[in-house]
Design an enzyme around this catalytic site. Structure first.
Site, PDB file in Angstrom:
ATOM      1  N   LYS A  79       0.855  -1.193   0.000  1.00 18.14           N
ATOM      2  CA  LYS A  79       0.000   0.000   0.000  1.00 18.14           C
ATOM      3  C   LYS A  79       0.889   1.241   0.000  1.00 18.14           C
ATOM      4  CE  LYS A  79      -3.629   2.055   2.995  1.00 18.14           C
ATOM      5  NZ  LYS A  79      -4.387   1.851   4.251  1.00 18.14           N
ATOM      6  N   SER A 154      -9.365   2.090   3.817  1.00 24.38           N
ATOM      7  CA  SER A 154      -8.570   2.846   2.880  1.00 24.38           C
ATOM      8  C   SER A 154      -7.665   1.979   2.002  1.00 24.38           C
ATOM      9  CB  SER A 154      -7.706   3.858   3.630  1.00 24.38           C
ATOM     10  OG  SER A 154      -6.793   3.199   4.496  1.00 24.38           O
ATOM     11  N   SER A 178      -9.159  -0.550   7.893  1.00 23.87           N
ATOM     12  CA  SER A 178      -8.764  -0.358   6.489  1.00 23.87           C
ATOM     13  C   SER A 178      -8.220  -1.571   5.779  1.00 23.87           C
ATOM     14  CB  SER A 178      -7.730   0.758   6.383  1.00 23.87           C
ATOM     15  OG  SER A 178      -8.389   1.979   6.337  1.00 23.87           O
TER      16      SER A 178
HETATM   17  N1  GLN Z   1     -12.110   4.402   7.507  1.00 24.05           N
HETATM   18  C1  GLN Z   1     -11.354   4.682   8.687  1.00 24.05           C
HETATM   19  C2  GLN Z   1     -10.835   6.088   8.665  1.00 24.05           C
HETATM   20  O1  GLN Z   1     -11.059   6.767   7.697  1.00 24.05           O
HETATM   21  C3  GLN Z   1     -10.250   3.694   8.854  1.00 24.05           C
HETATM   22  C4  GLN Z   1      -9.033   4.030   8.102  1.00 24.05           C
HETATM   23  C5  GLN Z   1      -7.903   3.109   8.341  1.00 24.05           C
HETATM   24  O2  GLN Z   1      -8.049   2.060   8.983  1.00 24.05           O
HETATM   25  N2  GLN Z   1      -6.739   3.530   7.902  1.00 24.05           N
HETATM   26  O3  GLN Z   1     -10.227   6.537   9.579  1.00 24.05           O
END
Ligand code: GLN
Length: 472
Positions: A79, A154, A178
């Site tokens: 990532k 994400s 994420s």
């Molecule tokens: N969707 C969550 C956020 O926007 C989790 C993001 C993540 O785990 N990096 O914070």
């Protein structure tokens, strides 16, 4: 979705028997990357390097197979928040345009040393902030099951990278879900270890007390084999656990487990009714297998998201202050003073979601509001942490939905940030409590999209959790 390769063991068996060479594996994935360009999975592909490494491994395979490293033939992606020396990394943000890593993240370095071939870096929400990959400065990634739909976020690029057969294992990061939520949206396994099990050195920081590097794969076994190599203490990360890494491949005696689930989650009004039925069928199956599955009270579900967004925006506002136009990446061309450089570089470099979170985080940490928001949210986190860990004293695992619904249509939830935030309601608890959790592919919804479910385990209970998922 059918994929050519489904596990590292089968790849290695074929390589050893001579029916396959590593170059073929790499070429297959490079072809798949070309064929899936429209899904916008990769921000950069390392085709030449990957081919060279394949060649070197094929040579070794022919000359001295005893010397092959444990993960030979494994093709991975990372990532765009995980550093690889001399390669770009930018958290899918313009703020890091032109920046190249000076070192490789410990977790990735260990994989490379064990023979993994890194094929490219994957798209994600900017600075890992988002739930559907639409916040990338490089455009959204699309779900391979239906390109009109999002892949989750994400780590959306990482999930589709595995789903669409462009690599065998993908490295993602999980601050509030994420890795697991996109895994569920894309029909693959998504694993987040215990906080500190994998070093965060070389991971772009979002919410440091929540962040963990995680894995997406087609099989539990591949998760175990890569975790085996990545886990363990690291002199560069003081929060990395010192405890010994067990041999995850060692069989654990099969036994009946005690599993808790929360009626507050399983009967949550926002949970899609068809997913609820799949969840119930899964519970029935576990019971038929001889496990005890019991309802347990958990009163904090609706407090999770508000507390999470106070705490992570606070941490993010501090972590992201390093991107100031002076030290890394983008610097505004028309700034004249130092303050102007900060202001213009950040204004130009960050996208709207990241800006919003920096402002929110700065606000909750400000002198007049600290006690009202940040300190309160810390207390809520403590309650959730204590209650979760208390449940895990009496139960082996906690069963949770992975997400209230299936992958939504690209563009939906854009107007309503709260609706997007609420999509994480079932995944954030594991990060709040610092425990390991696995998203498991469960079914295909009548709308054609994948459905997953999630199991959380005891702190540092990776071995038990992986073994259980392996035998499901
Ligand atoms: N969707 C969550 C956020 O926007 C989790 C993001 C993540 O785990 N990096 O914070």
């Amino acid at each position: 979705m059918t994929t050519r390769f489904t596990s590292l063991t089968s790849i290695q068996d074929q390589l050893r028997s001579g029916s396959l060479i590593v170059a073929e594996v790499v070429d297959h994935y490079l072809e798949r990357i070309e064929a899936t360009r429209d899904l916008n999975i990769y921000l950069e592909v390392y085709a030449d390097e990957a081919r060279q490494q394949a060649k070197a491994q094929d040579q070794l395979l022919a000359d001295d197979p005893q010397q092959l490293p444990p993960l030979f033939g494994l093709v991975v992606s990372h990532k765009d928040v995980i550093c690889l020396k001399d390669h770009g990394v930018q958290g899918a943000s313009k703020i890091l345009d032109g920046f190249e890593s000076q070192f490789t993240a410990t977790a990735l370095q260990r994989l490379i040393e064990a023979g993994a071939i890194v094929i490219g870096r994957t798209n994600c929400d900017e600075m890992a902030m988002g739930s559907d990959n639409s916040h990338s400065a490089f455009g959204p990634t699309r779900n391979a099951a239906n390109p009109e739909h999002v892949p989750g976020g994400s780590s959306g690029g990482a999930a589709v990278a595995v789903q669409a057969d462009t690599c065998l294992v993908a490295l993602g990061s999980d601050t509030g879900g994420s890795v697991r939520q996109p895994a569920a949206f894309c029909g693959v396994y998504g694993f987040k270890p215990t906080y500190g099990r994998i070093s965060r050195h070389g991971l772009l920081a979002y919410g440091s007390s929540f962040d963990q590097i995680g894995l997406l794969a087609h099989s539990v076994e591949d998760v175990s084999r890569t975790l085996q190599v990545m886990a363990g203490p690291d002199e560069y990360d003081a929060t990395a656990s010192q405890s010994e890494v067990p041999d995850y491949a060692r069989d654990l005696p099969a036994s009946a487990k005690k599993i808790a689930y929360f009626p507050s989650a399983f009967e949550h009004p926002d949970l899609d009714p068809e997913i609820a039925r799949h969840n119930q069928a899964f519970v029935d199956r576990l019971r038929e297998q001889g496990h005890t599955v019991e309802p347990v009270d958990f009163d904090y579900l609706d407090a999770i998201i508000p507390a999470y967004y106070v705490l992570t925006t606070a941490e993010a506002s501090s972590n992201l202050s390093r991107y100031d136009g002076v030290r890394y990446g983008h610097r505004s061309a028309d700034a004249t003073t130092l303050l102007d450089t900060y202001r213009k570089s950040r204004t130009e470099g960050f996208g709207p979601e990241v800006k919003k979170r920096i402002m929110l985080g700065t606000f909750v940490l400000s002198a007049g509001y600290y006690d009202a928001y940040y300190a309160q949210a810390q207390k809520v986190r403590r309650l959730i942490y204590d209650r979760t860990r208390a449940i895990l004293e009496n139960y082996d695992f906690i069963l949770m939905p992975a997400s209230p619904g299936t992958a939504w249509k690209l563009g939906d939830k854009q107007e309503d940030a709260t609706a997007m935030y609420l999509a994480d309601i079932f995944t954030v608890q594991a990060n709040m409590a610092g425990i390991p959790a696995m998203a498991i592919p469960l079914a295909t919804h009548s709308n054609g999209l994948p459905v997953g479910i999630q199991l959380m385990g005891a702190p540092l209970g990776e071995h038990e959790l992986l073994a259980f998922c392996q035998n499901l």
